[in-house]
Design an enzyme around this catalytic site. Structure first.
Site, PDB file in Angstrom:
ATOM      1  N   SER A  75      46.516  11.269  27.332  1.00  0.00           N
ATOM      2  CA  SER A  75      47.307  11.158  26.103  1.00  0.00           C
ATOM      3  C   SER A  75      46.705  11.955  24.945  1.00  0.00           C
ATOM      4  CB  SER A  75      47.428   9.690  25.688  1.00  0.00           C
ATOM      5  OG  SER A  75      47.886   8.897  26.753  1.00  0.00           O
TER       6      SER A  75
HETATM    7  N1  SAH Z   1      45.498   6.373  29.531  1.00  0.00           N
HETATM    8  C1  SAH Z   1      45.470   7.636  30.241  1.00  0.00           C
HETATM    9  C2  SAH Z   1      46.783   8.363  30.210  1.00  0.00           C
HETATM   10  C3  SAH Z   1      47.726   7.769  31.165  1.00  0.00           C
HETATM   11  S1  SAH Z   1      49.160   8.691  31.604  1.00  0.00           S
HETATM   12  C4  SAH Z   1      44.338   8.524  29.746  1.00  0.00           C
HETATM   13  O1  SAH Z   1      43.695   8.185  28.743  1.00  0.00           O
HETATM   14  O2  SAH Z   1      44.081   9.531  30.398  1.00  0.00           O
HETATM   15  C5  SAH Z   1      50.054   7.368  32.360  1.00  0.00           C
HETATM   16  C6  SAH Z   1      49.528   6.876  33.666  1.00  0.00           C
HETATM   17  O3  SAH Z   1      50.277   5.705  34.001  1.00  0.00           O
HETATM   18  C7  SAH Z   1      49.691   7.836  34.832  1.00  0.00           C
HETATM   19  O4  SAH Z   1      48.438   8.105  35.398  1.00  0.00           O
HETATM   20  C8  SAH Z   1      50.613   7.084  35.802  1.00  0.00           C
HETATM   21  O5  SAH Z   1      50.286   7.289  37.164  1.00  0.00           O
HETATM   22  C9  SAH Z   1      50.372   5.639  35.408  1.00  0.00           C
HETATM   23  N2  SAH Z   1      51.425   4.658  35.748  1.00  0.00           N
HETATM   24  C10 SAH Z   1      52.761   4.812  35.792  1.00  0.00           C
HETATM   25  N3  SAH Z   1      53.375   3.656  36.131  1.00  0.00           N
HETATM   26  C11 SAH Z   1      52.383   2.731  36.313  1.00  0.00           C
HETATM   27  C12 SAH Z   1      52.364   1.344  36.679  1.00  0.00           C
HETATM   28  N4  SAH Z   1      53.475   0.647  36.913  1.00  0.00           N
HETATM   29  N5  SAH Z   1      51.151   0.721  36.764  1.00  0.00           N
HETATM   30  C13 SAH Z   1      50.012   1.413  36.523  1.00  0.00           C
HETATM   31  N6  SAH Z   1      49.970   2.719  36.194  1.00  0.00           N
HETATM   32  C14 SAH Z   1      51.130   3.371  36.076  1.00  0.00           C
END
Ligand code: SAH
Length: 230
Positions: A75
């Site tokens: 993010s």
């Molecule tokens: N917080 C992260 C950015 C995350 S991007 C950072 O600091 O790098 C969003 C993430 O959510 C992705 O990796 C995706 O695979 C995950 N995601 C999507 N749906 C999800 C779910 N139901 N449970 C857990 N993770 C999920």
């Protein structure tokens, strides 16, 4: 100077230009935009360059989201700061993050609270995030691979929950994982554009506040978006 001394100076200079200087500028801008200075202090302690793929390392301190593997993203720093501030983290808190991705935001949270549980749907991302967090010395982060239910009910209740992927609606099952007084920060809206929403749970009810417009990758699951269209 010897060749070795010269090489050391060059590496130090490169590190200054690629990491220290842009990091200083980014943190200064974040301090102007975010009122809780503790959040920016925490971000200052986390080496974001360790969470982005090698080919994007020189962009680690630009205020943009960056690609990780598996078509997911790390993010935007401003959005991380906004979400973490909205969570109102206290030292004694146990927090849940949904969407570990690179592990960057989990590290920022781990700087601020007692324990962070972070759950990721893609197993390879969960594994590499755990390796990264461990090698950086974060002992208070627990990484889980997501099951069919959004969040991590086994660890509930949490003092705060932050969702790093976009939901089509507010997810009741996540609100239920909050302790009384707990805060949930979640992007809610369409597949491409959303608003960041803050939910505060009280004894019998909860309040909802809209914070800022945002863009996140879709949250995948039964109560969210189907996984096969992303
Ligand atoms: N917080 C992260 C950015 C995350 S991007 C950072 O600091 O790098 C969003 C993430 O959510 C992705 O990796 C995706 O695979 C995950 N995601 C999507 N749906 C999800 C779910 N139901 N449970 C857990 N993770 C999920």
């Amino acid at each position: 100077p010897t060749q070795k001394q010269c090489a050391m100076v060059c590496v130090a200079d490169l590190r200054w230009r690629v990491v220290e200087e842009p990091k200083g500028k980014l943190m200064q801008r974040l301090r102007e935009a975010i009122s809780d200075g503790r959040v920016i202090d925490a971000m200052e302690r986390v080496p974001r360059e360790a969470f982005v793929p090698l080919e994007y390392r020189d962009a680690a301190y630009e205020d943009t989201a960056l690609p990780t593997t598996e078509g997911q993203t790390i993010s935007q720093p401003f959005m991380v700061a906004t979400m973490v501030e909205a969570l109102e983290p206290r030292r004694s808190d146990r927090l849940l993050e949904v969407g570990t991705g690179s592990g960057y935001q989990a590290a920022v949270l781990a700087e601020l609270v007692r324990e962070v549980v972070t759950v990721e749907r893609i197993e390879s991302l969960a594994k590499s995030a755990l390796n990264r967090l461990t090698s950086l010395g974060y002992m208070n982060v627990i990484v889980k691979v997501a099951d069919d239910h959004i969040g991590w009910g086994k660890g509930a209740p949490y003092d705060g929950i932050v969702v790093a992927a976009a939901a089509p609606k507010l997810i009741r099952g996540l609100v239920d994982q909050l302790a009384v007084g707990g805060r949930l920060v979640i992007p809610v809206g369409g597949r491409k554009e959303q608003n960041l929403i803050k939910v505060t749970r009280s004894d019998t009810t909860y309040s909802v506040k809209t914070l800022v417009p945002c863009r996140f990758v879709p949250l995948i699951g039964q109560d969210a978006w189907p996984g096969d269209q992303s």
